[in-house]
Scaffold this motif. Structure first.
Motif, PDB file in Angstrom:
ATOM      1  N   ALA A 112       0.802  -1.224   0.000  1.00 27.28           N
ATOM      2  CA  ALA A 112       0.000   0.000   0.000  1.00 27.28           C
ATOM      3  C   ALA A 112       0.834   1.272   0.000  1.00 27.28           C
ATOM      4  N   VAL A 113       2.145   1.167  -0.201  1.00 25.14           N
ATOM      5  CA  VAL A 113       2.987   2.362  -0.127  1.00 25.14           C
ATOM      6  C   VAL A 113       3.007   3.066  -1.492  1.00 25.14           C
ATOM      7  N   PRO A 114       2.590   4.324  -1.549  1.00 22.84           N
ATOM      8  CA  PRO A 114       2.588   5.040  -2.823  1.00 22.84           C
ATOM      9  C   PRO A 114       3.940   5.712  -3.091  1.00 22.84           C
ATOM     10  N   PHE A 115       4.613   5.293  -4.149  1.00 22.30           N
ATOM     11  CA  PHE A 115       5.923   5.871  -4.444  1.00 22.30           C
ATOM     12  C   PHE A 115       5.819   7.112  -5.321  1.00 22.30           C
ATOM     13  N   ALA A 116       4.832   7.123  -6.211  1.00 23.13           N
ATOM     14  CA  ALA A 116       4.627   8.268  -7.080  1.00 23.13           C
ATOM     15  C   ALA A 116       3.181   8.194  -7.555  1.00 23.13           C
ATOM     16  N   PRO A 117       2.652   9.258  -8.206  1.00 21.91           N
ATOM     17  CA  PRO A 117       1.281   9.165  -8.698  1.00 21.91           C
ATOM     18  C   PRO A 117       1.127   7.954  -9.616  1.00 21.91           C
ATOM     19  N   GLY A 118       0.265   7.022  -9.246  1.00 21.25           N
ATOM     20  CA  GLY A 118       0.046   5.832 -10.075  1.00 21.25           C
ATOM     21  C   GLY A 118       1.007   4.713  -9.799  1.00 21.25           C
ATOM     22  N   VAL A 119       2.124   5.002  -9.138  1.00 18.76           N
ATOM     23  CA  VAL A 119       3.088   3.938  -8.846  1.00 18.76           C
ATOM     24  C   VAL A 119       2.840   3.447  -7.424  1.00 18.76           C
ATOM     25  N   VAL A 120       1.844   2.585  -7.295  1.00 20.09           N
ATOM     26  CA  VAL A 120       1.562   1.971  -6.010  1.00 20.09           C
ATOM     27  C   VAL A 120       1.120   0.547  -6.313  1.00 20.09           C
ATOM     28  N   PRO A 121       1.776  -0.442  -5.692  1.00 18.78           N
ATOM     29  CA  PRO A 121       1.456  -1.840  -6.046  1.00 18.78           C
ATOM     30  C   PRO A 121      -0.030  -2.144  -6.021  1.00 18.78           C
ATOM     31  N   ALA A 122      -0.738  -1.727  -4.969  1.00 22.00           N
ATOM     32  CA  ALA A 122      -2.188  -1.894  -4.939  1.00 22.00           C
ATOM     33  C   ALA A 122      -2.765  -0.712  -4.182  1.00 22.00           C
ATOM     34  N   ILE A 131      -1.807  -1.360   6.573  1.00 16.96           N
ATOM     35  CA  ILE A 131      -0.402  -1.420   6.965  1.00 16.96           C
ATOM     36  C   ILE A 131      -0.274  -1.662   8.464  1.00 16.96           C
ATOM     37  N   VAL A 132      -1.092  -0.956   9.253  1.00 15.19           N
ATOM     38  CA  VAL A 132      -1.021  -1.141  10.702  1.00 15.19           C
ATOM     39  C   VAL A 132      -1.360  -2.583  11.062  1.00 15.19           C
ATOM     40  N   ALA A 133      -2.400  -3.122  10.403  1.00 19.43           N
ATOM     41  CA  ALA A 133      -2.835  -4.477  10.729  1.00 19.43           C
ATOM     42  C   ALA A 133      -1.772  -5.502  10.341  1.00 19.43           C
ATOM     43  N   VAL A 134      -1.252  -5.380   9.113  1.00 18.91           N
ATOM     44  CA  VAL A 134      -0.328  -6.401   8.622  1.00 18.91           C
ATOM     45  C   VAL A 134       1.005  -6.324   9.355  1.00 18.91           C
ATOM     46  N   SER A 135       1.493  -5.093   9.598  1.00 17.61           N
ATOM     47  CA  SER A 135       2.826  -5.006  10.193  1.00 17.61           C
ATOM     48  C   SER A 135       2.805  -5.482  11.640  1.00 17.61           C
ATOM     49  N   SER A 136       1.635  -5.469  12.284  1.00 11.28           N
ATOM     50  CA  SER A 136       1.620  -5.962  13.667  1.00 11.28           C
ATOM     51  C   SER A 136       1.585  -7.491  13.710  1.00 11.28           C
ATOM     52  N   LEU A 137       1.378  -8.132  12.548  1.00 11.16           N
ATOM     53  CA  LEU A 137       1.433  -9.598  12.506  1.00 11.16           C
ATOM     54  C   LEU A 137       2.846 -10.118  12.751  1.00 11.16           C
ATOM     55  N   THR A 138       3.843  -9.248  12.539  1.00  8.63           N
ATOM     56  CA  THR A 138       5.230  -9.638  12.766  1.00  8.63           C
ATOM     57  C   THR A 138       5.427 -10.236  14.153  1.00  8.63           C
ATOM     58  N   THR A 139       4.675  -9.677  15.122  1.00  4.64           N
ATOM     59  CA  THR A 139       4.784 -10.149  16.503  1.00  4.64           C
ATOM     60  C   THR A 139       4.571 -11.654  16.601  1.00  4.64           C
ATOM     61  N   ILE A 140       3.607 -12.159  15.820  1.00  9.03           N
ATOM     62  CA  ILE A 140       3.314 -13.590  15.886  1.00  9.03           C
ATOM     63  C   ILE A 140       4.534 -14.387  15.447  1.00  9.03           C
ATOM     64  N   GLY A 141       5.173 -13.929  14.353  1.00 13.21           N
ATOM     65  CA  GLY A 141       6.370 -14.607  13.888  1.00 13.21           C
ATOM     66  C   GLY A 141       7.463 -14.594  14.933  1.00 13.21           C
ATOM     67  N   VAL A 142       7.616 -13.440  15.595  1.00 13.52           N
ATOM     68  CA  VAL A 142       8.666 -13.333  16.607  1.00 13.52           C
ATOM     69  C   VAL A 142       8.366 -14.240  17.797  1.00 13.52           C
ATOM     70  N   LEU A 143       7.092 -14.295  18.202  1.00 10.28           N
ATOM     71  CA  LEU A 143       6.726 -15.188  19.307  1.00 10.28           C
ATOM     72  C   LEU A 143       7.016 -16.639  18.931  1.00 10.28           C
ATOM     73  N   MET A 144       6.703 -17.004  17.657  1.00 12.46           N
ATOM     74  CA  MET A 144       6.986 -18.356  17.198  1.00 12.46           C
ATOM     75  C   MET A 144       8.475 -18.641  17.255  1.00 12.46           C
ATOM     76  N   ALA A 145       9.275 -17.658  16.847  1.00 15.03           N
ATOM     77  CA  ALA A 145      10.722 -17.835  16.871  1.00 15.03           C
ATOM     78  C   ALA A 145      11.204 -18.050  18.294  1.00 15.03           C
ATOM     79  N   GLY A 146      10.699 -17.224  19.222  1.00 14.52           N
ATOM     80  CA  GLY A 146      11.149 -17.319  20.606  1.00 14.52           C
ATOM     81  C   GLY A 146      10.748 -18.629  21.244  1.00 14.52           C
ATOM     82  N   TRP A 147       9.507 -19.042  21.016  1.00  9.81           N
ATOM     83  CA  TRP A 147       9.013 -20.283  21.613  1.00  9.81           C
ATOM     84  C   TRP A 147       9.657 -21.483  20.932  1.00  9.81           C
ATOM     85  N   GLY A 148       9.768 -21.409  19.610  1.00  8.77           N
ATOM     86  CA  GLY A 148      10.256 -22.549  18.855  1.00  8.77           C
ATOM     87  C   GLY A 148      11.706 -22.878  19.118  1.00  8.77           C
TER      88      GLY A 148
END
Lengths: 361, 121
Positions: A112-122, A131-148
């Motif tokens: 969702a990051v807009p680089f220029a007018p029209g140049v945005v992947p989606a 972005i807020v929702a997806v980037s906070s999913l990182t926590t789950i990966g980190v918890l998995m790493a720590g526990w695993g």
């Protein structure tokens, strides 16, 4: 214009829509991955140079010739060549899946990051939210790493990370509410377009709401530092206490995924800051070139340079401010930043109402 | 994901494979590890998680309000009400924060003496 639209104009009409979507997604992700890799490699080198110069050293100087520019490429090759250690006691599926999830979510947020007018992947109309929702999913990966990895240091690091990232999500969300209120849109590209006035200098931070924009940006930046686990909030991987935090047991290529995620997340946060507060791709005088072939490359360059500057500020903070204690981190998040954020939302909404009733805008 | 997988495959082709028993033990600064690391964890982390969930949901409700606020002002008879409703919501949110704060759930370091004192009252 999204990439799917572009492809459907380019290719014959006989190709079904789902194929276009799949192809578009593939191309977009290839570009994002290439871009993020270059950004990460460059940022690692930049970080070492900045650290060196702040501490009156020179940083990498030999590899590749000019100021050690090939240092991080050499490091990357070395990391691929290293042995991949998986402990006998480790939870193997979790251990193996964790780096994929961490890096995958960091890359997905770039959509969702807009680089220029029209140049945005989606160009999703829920950009900020996504972005807020997806980037906070990182926590789950980190918890998995720590526990695993079945290591006490890793588990402590992962739990700290979860607590810290969860707490700072709240001020981050509150700080993003002020620009959303001002622009009346969730879309980052729409927000950037609305900052095009005044010859390209009508940025949110210079607008009539600048006295709300500046504290909200400070709030956002502080929360972003904590979200990306950067100093002074790098408790999850504080090397003097926890060895290396959640990635203690990771080696070789898997470790480099965590490393890449950190720099990708830094760039992502800086990109949001640029798009919402610092006018995105807008720059004084750039509108004169609109319509020429130079416009889009220059707009992308402006956006990347602006966000790289914010990444530089993050590094600057890291090498200037000492690390704070975990209880101070939690107190700062809940007892200072959250009330300040709530207060700012209140003030901003009243200000928008006053503006509307006085001037009708 | 594909990028990660490709890198892993390339890595597995060219990296050395030397397994020895000591190298596969958890790292604890050279000491022999005592017990596993998958134990029960301090309750305060769960308190933080609960507080977070509550606030995150509230923020998810506030975002749409912030988004439509400007459009709501333009509608006759809705503008002021929309603003007041939002402010009321923030007030309730602040009240919740104040409650958690007074209860002491925001304090990371809580001595057992404090907890005892509270339970005796």
């Amino acid at each position: 214009m999204g990439i799917v639209q572009f492809l459907s104009d380019l290719l014959p009409e006989t190709i079904p829509y789902w194929a276009l979507v799949l192809l578009g997604a593939g191309i977009a992700f290839a570009i994002i991955i290439a871009f993020v890799s270059v950004v990460a490699i460059f940022s690692v080198w930049l970080e070492r140079k900045v650290a060196g110069h702040i501490q009156s050293r020179l940083g990498p100087m030999y590899v590749g010739g000019w100021h050690g520019w090939a240092q991080s490429i050499a490091d990357g090759i070395k990391l691929i060549l290293k042995e991949d250690v998986i402990l006998t006691d480790a939870d193997r599926p979790l251990f193996k899946l964790a780096p994929c999830i961490v890096l995958g979510t960091a890359l997905a947020a770039f959509v969702a990051v807009p680089f220029a007018p029209g140049v945005v992947p989606a160009d999703i109309n829920l950009g900020v939210f996504f972005i807020v929702a997806v980037s906070s999913l990182t926590t789950i990966g980190v918890l998995m790493a720590g526990w695993g990895s079945n290591n006490k240091w890793s588990l402590y690091g992962a739990m700290r990370e979860a607590a810290q990232v969860a707490s700072y999500e709240i001020p981050l969300g509150l700080s993003l509410m002020m620009p959303v209120m001002y622009f009346g849109s969730f879309s980052l590209s729409q927000a950037s377009e609305m900052q095009a006035g005044w010859g390209g200098l009508h940025w949110y931070i210079f607008s009539d709401s600048f006295w709300i924009a500046i504290p909200s940006f400070v709030l956002f930046f502080t929360a972003a530092l904590a979200e990306t686990k950067r100093a002074p909030f790098d408790l999850p991987e504080s090397e003097s206490e926890l060895v290396a935090g959640f990635h203690t047991e990771y080696s070789g290529i898997r470790f480099s995924f965590f490393f890449m995620e950190e720099y990708a997340a830094m760039y992502l946060m800086s990109a949001i800051g640029t798009a919402l507060w610092f006018g995105g791709w807008n720059f004084p005088g750039l509108y004169l070139l609109e319509g020429t072939a130079l416009f889009t490359p220059l707009a992308i360059a402006v956006f990347v340079v602006k966000s790289m500057f914010l990444v530089f500020v993050m590094m600057w903070v890291r090498w200037t401010v000492p690390r704070i204690r975990i209880d101070q981190v939690m107190a700062l998040g809940y007892k200072y930043l959250t009330p300040i954020g709530l207060f700012l939302v209140l003030v901003a909404s009243v200000w928008e109402y006053i503006k509307f009733s006085m001037m009708g805008v | 994901m594909a990028f990660v997988v490709i890198n892993l495959i390339v890595g597995s082709l060219i990296r050395p494979k030397r397994k020895d028993e000591k190298g596969l033990e958890p790292y604890e600064c050279g000491e022999e590890p005592i017990g596993g690391a998958q134990f029960r964890f301090d309750i305060r982390y769960y308190t933080v998680a609960l507080v977070y969930v509550v606030f995150a949901v509230e923020i998810a409700f506030l975002f749409p309000w912030a988004r439509v606020l400007k459009e709501a002002f333009a509608e006759p008879g809705i503008g002021g009400v929309a603003l007041l409703e939002g402010l009321l919501f923030i007030a309730i949110l602040t009240l919740g924060l104040a409650y958690v704060w007074v209860k002491g759930d925001l304090d990371w370091v809580r001595s057992f003496r404090d907890l005892k004192g509270k339970s005796e009252k």
